[in-house]
Write a protein that holds these residues in place. Structure first.
Motif, PDB file in Angstrom:
ATOM      1  N   ASP B  31       0.806  -1.225   0.000  1.00 39.75           N
ATOM      2  CA  ASP B  31       0.000   0.000   0.000  1.00 39.75           C
ATOM      3  C   ASP B  31       0.837   1.272   0.000  1.00 39.75           C
ATOM      4  O   ASP B  31       0.577   2.213  -0.746  1.00 39.75           O
ATOM      5  CB  ASP B  31      -0.891   0.031   1.249  1.00 39.75           C
ATOM      6  N   HIS B  32       1.832   1.289   0.874  1.00 42.64           N
ATOM      7  CA  HIS B  32       2.579   2.539   1.041  1.00 42.64           C
ATOM      8  C   HIS B  32       3.442   2.850  -0.168  1.00 42.64           C
ATOM      9  O   HIS B  32       3.480   3.982  -0.648  1.00 42.64           O
ATOM     10  CB  HIS B  32       3.412   2.486   2.314  1.00 42.64           C
ATOM     11  N   GLN B  33       4.126   1.821  -0.662  1.00 43.61           N
ATOM     12  CA  GLN B  33       4.928   2.055  -1.861  1.00 43.61           C
ATOM     13  C   GLN B  33       4.034   2.439  -3.033  1.00 43.61           C
ATOM     14  O   GLN B  33       4.386   3.280  -3.851  1.00 43.61           O
ATOM     15  CB  GLN B  33       5.740   0.809  -2.209  1.00 43.61           C
ATOM     16  N   ASP B  35       1.142   4.054  -2.910  1.00 40.70           N
ATOM     17  CA  ASP B  35       0.711   5.450  -2.781  1.00 40.70           C
ATOM     18  C   ASP B  35       1.861   6.412  -3.081  1.00 40.70           C
ATOM     19  O   ASP B  35       1.663   7.471  -3.682  1.00 40.70           O
ATOM     20  CB  ASP B  35       0.137   5.707  -1.384  1.00 40.70           C
ATOM     21  N   THR B  85       6.811   6.899   5.746  1.00 40.47           N
ATOM     22  CA  THR B  85       5.771   5.886   5.659  1.00 40.47           C
ATOM     23  C   THR B  85       5.552   5.259   7.024  1.00 40.47           C
ATOM     24  O   THR B  85       6.477   5.096   7.795  1.00 40.47           O
ATOM     25  CB  THR B  85       6.169   4.793   4.669  1.00 40.47           C
ATOM     26  N   SER B  86       4.337   4.936   7.297  1.00 39.39           N
ATOM     27  CA  SER B  86       4.054   4.304   8.582  1.00 39.39           C
ATOM     28  C   SER B  86       4.201   2.795   8.418  1.00 39.39           C
ATOM     29  O   SER B  86       4.246   2.290   7.314  1.00 39.39           O
ATOM     30  CB  SER B  86       2.657   4.682   9.051  1.00 39.39           C
ATOM     31  N   PRO B  87       4.279   2.073   9.539  1.00 38.63           N
ATOM     32  CA  PRO B  87       4.500   0.635   9.444  1.00 38.63           C
ATOM     33  C   PRO B  87       3.409  -0.018   8.588  1.00 38.63           C
ATOM     34  O   PRO B  87       2.281   0.451   8.549  1.00 38.63           O
ATOM     35  CB  PRO B  87       4.405   0.172  10.893  1.00 38.63           C
ATOM     36  N   ARG B  89       0.485  -2.143   7.281  1.00 36.61           N
ATOM     37  CA  ARG B  89      -0.687  -2.636   8.012  1.00 36.61           C
ATOM     38  C   ARG B  89      -0.566  -4.141   8.101  1.00 36.61           C
ATOM     39  O   ARG B  89      -0.036  -4.796   7.208  1.00 36.61           O
ATOM     40  CB  ARG B  89      -1.949  -2.147   7.330  1.00 36.61           C
TER      41      ARG B  89
END
Lengths: 353, 171
Positions: B31-33, B35, B85-87, B89
């Motif tokens: 998800d983070h990468q 986004d 980025t947050s950890p 999920r």
């Protein structure tokens, strides 16, 4: 080709979570910045400056406004291009030391160091691509390397490493890869083993500044974090009722951070002492690109592209062409380094403050 | 934006973000990468909007920018990993998920261009001609990259996870 292989692969056809971090407003403000700095490309304003940096702090009761006119009594002479090898195409200064005698940066993808206005060294093709910092002894650091007095030294690290800052007594900080993460690191000297700096829950981050006393500032999860005495996150930026604003560009001298934030669709420059409230910067330096040890901030007005040095309360114009940036300010403000829109440049200034 | 078309950019991008996020997620598997990849892509679209809006097929042009940005990131290496980025999920539990994680790890080891071709063809269900346009290559190259990519994937899975998968219907 096997249908089984394809069916197997198609098990990966899933969707992202509904929570999106994509921000069109941020793309617009960053896009505007890139358009302005197209010729500077990913250059003079180093990676550290363009990292997205959410920082936070309490707000000033009312935003301060600066109406101080640009000073007439003091000023900067037109920039002088720094020497480069014949045929060089692109050069810029990324950082300077406290005195402004050393300016470090890049010439055509190779790290370069200037000393007292003369070109001291350009790295070989297999050396560092850019110097990101230099101290008062002429110890320059870049991606995985240090340079001093004619000698390049590879910084010890079991994985790829990047040096972001160096103190006057030779402590180097930066980041290295570890298990697909970026972890902040410190080298106590050029030849020392690398030490990882702890982060909460092992979060990714980079160290971006270090003092002679070993206090380190870094960016962890987009916020400034301090190692050393009273370790922890430093600032939150709240302005005009908006909280935890994202700092789009950030510079720091260890005691103050400066950058710009987007408030209600408008870009605003801010400065804040570490662990203190944020204050609005004058528009002339709305996009800060360098800060010296006296908290003088060089920056530009993105509307006009004009460069200005905020020395104390005085705004001093820095003559330049389009797409220019000041990336180094000597402690006394007499020497600046940067990019004049064409090449690595230095400016001489007279500052009475 | 110099030609005053910012409103057009915002309108276009607003409508395309779900599709861009899905393609980015298929490429990154995270998800983070994903986004971050979309954020970078829409920033590049802003910078080039005057050209993008004149493209014959704007969506394909934009997908080309996204895929190239993904390939550039893979080439550049770890220091392009964005901060902030947050950890991750927590992944849901279950054997199917474990299989997917093993598969995803294997796909990430396939050379980037072959990986992108496999994702566009089989996860995003695009015809060869469209993949060729997005990748900026011939249809023949897409077919050969597909074959090489699948071979690489089989080899990686065979070497490291022999017997892990059942080659039948997806669970």
């Amino acid at each position: 080709m096997s249908d089984h292989d394809i069916r197997l692969l198609q098990r990966l056809a899933s969707s992202p979570s509904e929570h999106s971090r994509v921000d069109i407003g941020r793309a617009v403000s960053e896009g505007r910045r890139r358009v302005r700095r197209r010729r500077l490309a990913a250059g003079a304003v180093a990676a550290v400056l363009v990292a997205a940096v959410p920082v936070s702090a309490a707000v000033w009761a009312r935003p301060t406004t600066h109406s101080t006119p640009v000073s007439q009594a003091q000023g900067c002479a037109p920039g002088v291009k720094l020497p480069v090898p014949a045929g060089s195409k692109k050069s810029f200064v990324v950082a300077g030391d406290r005195s402004g005698r050393y300016l470090a940066g890049e010439i055509d993808g190779r790290a370069a160091l200037w000393h007292d206005g003369a070109l001291e060294v350009v790295a070989e093709a297999d050396g560092p691509s850019r110097f990101t910092a230099v101290n008062a002894s002429g110890l320059a650091v870049g991606a995985g390397w240090a340079y001093s007095a004619g000698t390049f030294t590879k910084l010890a690290s079991p994985t790829a490493a990047l040096a972001n800052a160096v103190s006057d007594n030779g402590t180097i900080v930066g980041a290295r890869e570890r298990n697909n993460k970026v972890v902040p690191v410190i080298w106590d000297s050029t030849g020392a083993a690398v030490r990882d700096l702890p982060t909460r829950n092992g979060e990714s981050g980079q160290a971006v500044w270090v003092s002679d006393e070993g206090v380190v500032l870094g960016l962890v999860r987009g916020a400034y974090y301090r190692w050393g005495p009273s370790a922890g996150y430093t600032n939150e930026i709240n302005l005009d009722g908006e909280k935890n604003l994202i700092l789009h560009a950030g510079v720091t001298n260890g005691q103050m951070i400066a950058g710009n934030v987007n408030v209600a669709g408008k870009e605003v420059g801010i400065r804040a002492f570490v662990l203190s409230d944020a204050e609005r910067l004058p528009d002339a330096v709305r996009e800060p690109t360098a800060i010296n040890s006296r908290n003088w901030i060089a920056g530009l007005d993105p509307e006009t592209g004009a460069l200005t040095l905020l020395a104390g309360d005085d705004l001093v114009a820095v003559p330049s062409g389009d797409h220019a940036a000041v990336t180094a300010v000597a402690a006394d403000g007499t020497t600046l380094g940067g990019y004049d829109g064409e090449a690595a440049t230095t400016w001489r200034c007279q500052i009475t403050g | 934006m110099a030609d005053g078309s910012e409103a057009g950019y915002v309108a276009y991008v607003s409508g395309r973000i779900p599709a861009l996020r899905r393609l980015a997620y298929l490429l990154c598997g995270n998800d983070h990468q994903a986004d971050d990849l979309v954020q970078e892509t829409i920033t590049k679209i802003f910078v080039r909007w005057s050209q993008v809006r004149k493209a014959e097929n704007i969506d394909n042009y934009v997908h080309t920018i996204l895929v190239r940005t993904f390939l550039d990131d893979r080439r550049r290496g770890w220091w392009k990993v964005l901060l902030g980025t947050s950890p991750e999920r927590a992944a849901p539990a279950g054997a199917a998920v474990e299989d997917r994680e093993v598969l995803r790890a294997a796909l990430a080891k396939v050379p980037p261009r072959q990986q992108a071709v496999l994702v566009l063809r089989f996860l995003d269900d695009r015809p060869v001609a469209e993949v060729a346009e997005i990748m900026g290559c011939s249809q023949g190259t897409v077919k050969s990259q597909t074959a090489h990519g699948l071979t690489a994937l089989r080899r990686i899975l065979g070497d490291q996870y022999a017997g892990t998968f059942t080659y039948g219907e997806a669970r």
